[in-house]
Design a protein around this motif. Structure first.
Motif, short mmCIF file in Angstrom:
data_model
loop_
_atom_site.label_atom_id
_atom_site.label_comp_id
_atom_site.label_asym_id
_atom_site.label_seq_id
_atom_site.Cartn_x
_atom_site.Cartn_y
_atom_site.Cartn_z
N PRO A 177 31.09 51.27 29.53
CA PRO A 177 31.49 49.92 29.13
C PRO A 177 32.90 49.57 29.62
O PRO A 177 33.82 50.39 29.54
CB PRO A 177 31.45 49.99 27.60
CG PRO A 177 30.49 51.10 27.29
CD PRO A 177 30.69 52.11 28.38
N VAL A 178 33.03 48.36 30.12
CA VAL A 178 34.32 47.82 30.54
C VAL A 178 34.69 46.72 29.55
O VAL A 178 33.94 45.77 29.37
CB VAL A 178 34.25 47.24 31.97
CG1 VAL A 178 35.56 46.55 32.35
CG2 VAL A 178 33.90 48.33 32.98
N VAL A 179 35.86 46.83 28.93
CA VAL A 179 36.24 45.83 27.92
C VAL A 179 37.28 44.86 28.44
O VAL A 179 37.54 43.83 27.80
CB VAL A 179 36.75 46.49 26.62
CG1 VAL A 179 35.74 47.51 26.09
CG2 VAL A 179 38.12 47.13 26.81
N ALA A 180 37.90 45.15 29.59
CA ALA A 180 38.95 44.26 30.10
C ALA A 180 39.09 44.40 31.61
O ALA A 180 38.90 45.49 32.17
CB ALA A 180 40.29 44.56 29.43
N VAL A 181 39.43 43.30 32.25
CA VAL A 181 39.73 43.26 33.68
C VAL A 181 41.11 42.64 33.84
O VAL A 181 41.40 41.60 33.24
CB VAL A 181 38.69 42.45 34.47
CG1 VAL A 181 39.14 42.25 35.92
CG2 VAL A 181 37.33 43.12 34.42
N GLN A 182 41.95 43.28 34.65
CA GLN A 182 43.30 42.77 34.87
C GLN A 182 43.50 42.50 36.36
O GLN A 182 43.53 43.42 37.17
CB GLN A 182 44.34 43.78 34.36
CG GLN A 182 45.74 43.22 34.29
CD GLN A 182 46.73 44.17 33.67
OE1 GLN A 182 47.74 44.51 34.27
NE2 GLN A 182 46.45 44.61 32.45
N ASN A 183 43.59 41.20 36.71
CA ASN A 183 43.75 40.79 38.10
C ASN A 183 44.91 39.83 38.25
O ASN A 183 45.35 39.21 37.28
CB ASN A 183 42.47 40.09 38.60
CG ASN A 183 41.43 41.06 39.12
OD1 ASN A 183 41.49 42.25 38.87
ND2 ASN A 183 40.46 40.55 39.85
N ASN A 184 45.39 39.69 39.47
CA ASN A 184 46.44 38.73 39.77
C ASN A 184 45.85 37.32 39.69
O ASN A 184 44.95 36.97 40.45
CB ASN A 184 46.99 38.99 41.18
CG ASN A 184 48.19 38.14 41.51
OD1 ASN A 184 48.69 37.38 40.67
ND2 ASN A 184 48.67 38.25 42.73
N PHE A 185 46.35 36.53 38.74
CA PHE A 185 45.78 35.20 38.52
C PHE A 185 46.82 34.36 37.77
O PHE A 185 47.40 34.82 36.79
CB PHE A 185 44.51 35.32 37.68
CG PHE A 185 43.70 34.06 37.56
CD1 PHE A 185 42.68 33.78 38.45
CD2 PHE A 185 43.96 33.15 36.55
CE1 PHE A 185 41.92 32.63 38.33
CE2 PHE A 185 43.22 31.99 36.42
CZ PHE A 185 42.19 31.72 37.31
N HIS A 186 47.05 33.17 38.27
CA HIS A 186 47.93 32.22 37.58
C HIS A 186 47.64 30.83 38.10
O HIS A 186 46.75 30.65 38.95
CB HIS A 186 49.41 32.61 37.75
CG HIS A 186 49.83 32.89 39.16
ND1 HIS A 186 50.02 31.91 40.10
CD2 HIS A 186 50.08 34.07 39.78
CE1 HIS A 186 50.39 32.45 41.24
NE2 HIS A 186 50.42 33.78 41.09
N ILE A 187 48.37 29.86 37.62
CA ILE A 187 48.03 28.48 37.92
C ILE A 187 48.14 28.16 39.42
O ILE A 187 47.48 27.24 39.90
CB ILE A 187 48.90 27.51 37.08
CG1 ILE A 187 48.26 26.12 37.03
CG2 ILE A 187 50.34 27.49 37.58
CD1 ILE A 187 48.82 25.23 35.95
N GLY A 215 57.42 36.23 40.01
CA GLY A 215 58.52 36.14 40.96
C GLY A 215 58.06 36.15 42.40
O GLY A 215 58.88 36.07 43.33
N ARG A 216 56.74 36.22 42.61
CA ARG A 216 56.18 36.27 43.95
C ARG A 216 55.57 34.94 44.38
O ARG A 216 55.20 34.77 45.53
CB ARG A 216 55.11 37.37 44.02
CG ARG A 216 55.67 38.77 43.85
CD ARG A 216 54.57 39.77 43.56
NE ARG A 216 55.03 41.15 43.64
CZ ARG A 216 55.70 41.77 42.69
NH1 ARG A 216 56.00 41.12 41.59
NH2 ARG A 216 56.09 43.02 42.84
N ALA A 217 55.43 34.02 43.42
CA ALA A 217 54.83 32.72 43.73
C ALA A 217 55.48 31.65 42.87
O ALA A 217 55.87 31.91 41.73
CB ALA A 217 53.32 32.76 43.46
N ASP A 218 55.62 30.46 43.43
CA ASP A 218 56.16 29.33 42.70
C ASP A 218 55.01 28.63 41.98
O ASP A 218 54.12 28.09 42.62
CB ASP A 218 56.86 28.37 43.66
CG ASP A 218 57.50 27.18 42.95
OD1 ASP A 218 57.48 27.15 41.70
OD2 ASP A 218 58.00 26.29 43.65
N ILE A 219 55.02 28.66 40.66
CA ILE A 219 53.91 28.08 39.91
C ILE A 219 54.06 26.57 39.73
O ILE A 219 53.11 25.90 39.34
CB ILE A 219 53.75 28.73 38.52
CG1 ILE A 219 55.00 28.48 37.65
CG2 ILE A 219 53.45 30.22 38.66
CD1 ILE A 219 54.81 28.88 36.21
#
Length: 282
Positions: A177-187, A215-219
């Motif tokens: 079972p996988v309960v969480a996924v953590q990926n690079n994601f923002h607006i 700090g790697r992308a301007d949101i």
């Protein structure tokens, strides 16, 4: 919109948590922060209702003198009963910088997290794969099987995966079972929308790392500025509220070494975005 999520069916956490990566230093390779400042931020986070902290044994200052796991243990142990600590394993660090570890590296990494956090069992362990982007076409099965075995031993309560695509998610779920996924994601980076949709359908937590760009992308964009002005809020507060509005499984773990930024981030829980807001942010 509820502010809570039931992780793995048995751990109730606030959907707005705290990422510990910035506690040892302001930026990768930057000067070490004052450890007492980090401990103070952690204690204040818990006072303000944070009960989900995301960390890793490899979150440390460049000279190794300040380590996130050590700060967490010193500031918060004995831990509150409701506190969930998530960590991640997989990367290895040598003279040439970070690299991808093998299946044989995982048990020692899990044991190192247990020791530095002062725990007998880790609430949630992510297998982090790849470099800056998901390694499409690469199998994670052998490595995930090791973590599944450590879960069976009782060293890990729940398993997650990080920096993955939808195929990796299906591959891992066929093992345990996988309960969480953590990926690079923002607006400003919505490339992993397909993974978010898969998690929503399965009731799996989707936990964006770099929820404010890291700090790697301007949101900032015109829509974000417009909505922030409408609510009398900062852009970062709206960006976090947007993540929470995307799906009931979406969590956020903004990290900071600043008490002021911590308090600003957590006020995003009180913002309710309207349909007009979401349209402007789409």
């Amino acid at each position: 919109m509820t502010n809570q999520f039931r992780l793995g069916g048995d751990l109730t956490i606030d959907r707005l948590g705290f990422g510990a990566m910035r506690l040892p230093h302001g930026s990768p390779g930057g000067a070490a922060r004052d450890p007492e400042s980090g401990r103070a931020v952690l204690r204040r986070a818990v006072e303000l209702g944070v009960n989900h902290i995301d960390t890793a044994e490899f979150y440390r200052s460049a000279n190794g003198s300040v380590r996130a796991n050590t700060l967490i243990r010193e500031a918060l142990s004995p831990y509150p009963a409701a506190l969930v600590i998530a960590t991640k394993v997989g990367p290895v660090f040598g003279p040439d910088g970070p690299g991808q570890g093998t299946a044989a590296d995982l048990r020692p990494q899990v044991e190192a997290n247990l020791e530095s956090l002062g725990l007998d069992r880790l609430d949630l362990v992510y297998l982090r794969i790849g470099g800056t982007e998901p390694p499409h076409g690469e199998s994670l099965a052998e490595r995930f099987e090791v973590l599944a075995a450590l879960r069976d031993e009782g060293l890990i309560r729940h398993l997650g995966i990080s920096n993955v695509d939808a195929r990796h998610l299906a591959e891992a779920r066929a093992i345990a079972p996988v309960v969480a996924v953590q990926n690079n994601f923002h607006i400003a980076n919505r490339d992993e929308t397909a993974v978010l949709e898969a998690c929503t359908q399965a009731g799996i937590a989707f936990v964006p790392f770099f929820p404010l760009g890291g700090g790697r992308a301007d949101i900032n964009n015109p829509g974000l500025v417009k909505v922030a002005g409408r609510h009398g809020a900062t852009a970062r507060r709206i960006a976090l509220a947007w993540l929470l509005a995307l799906s009931p499984v979406a969590l956020a773990i903004p990290g900071t070494g600043s008490g002021a930024h911590l308090e600003e981030n957590l006020t995003a829980r009180s913002i309710t975005l309207t349909e007009a807001d979401l349209a402007d942010l789409s």
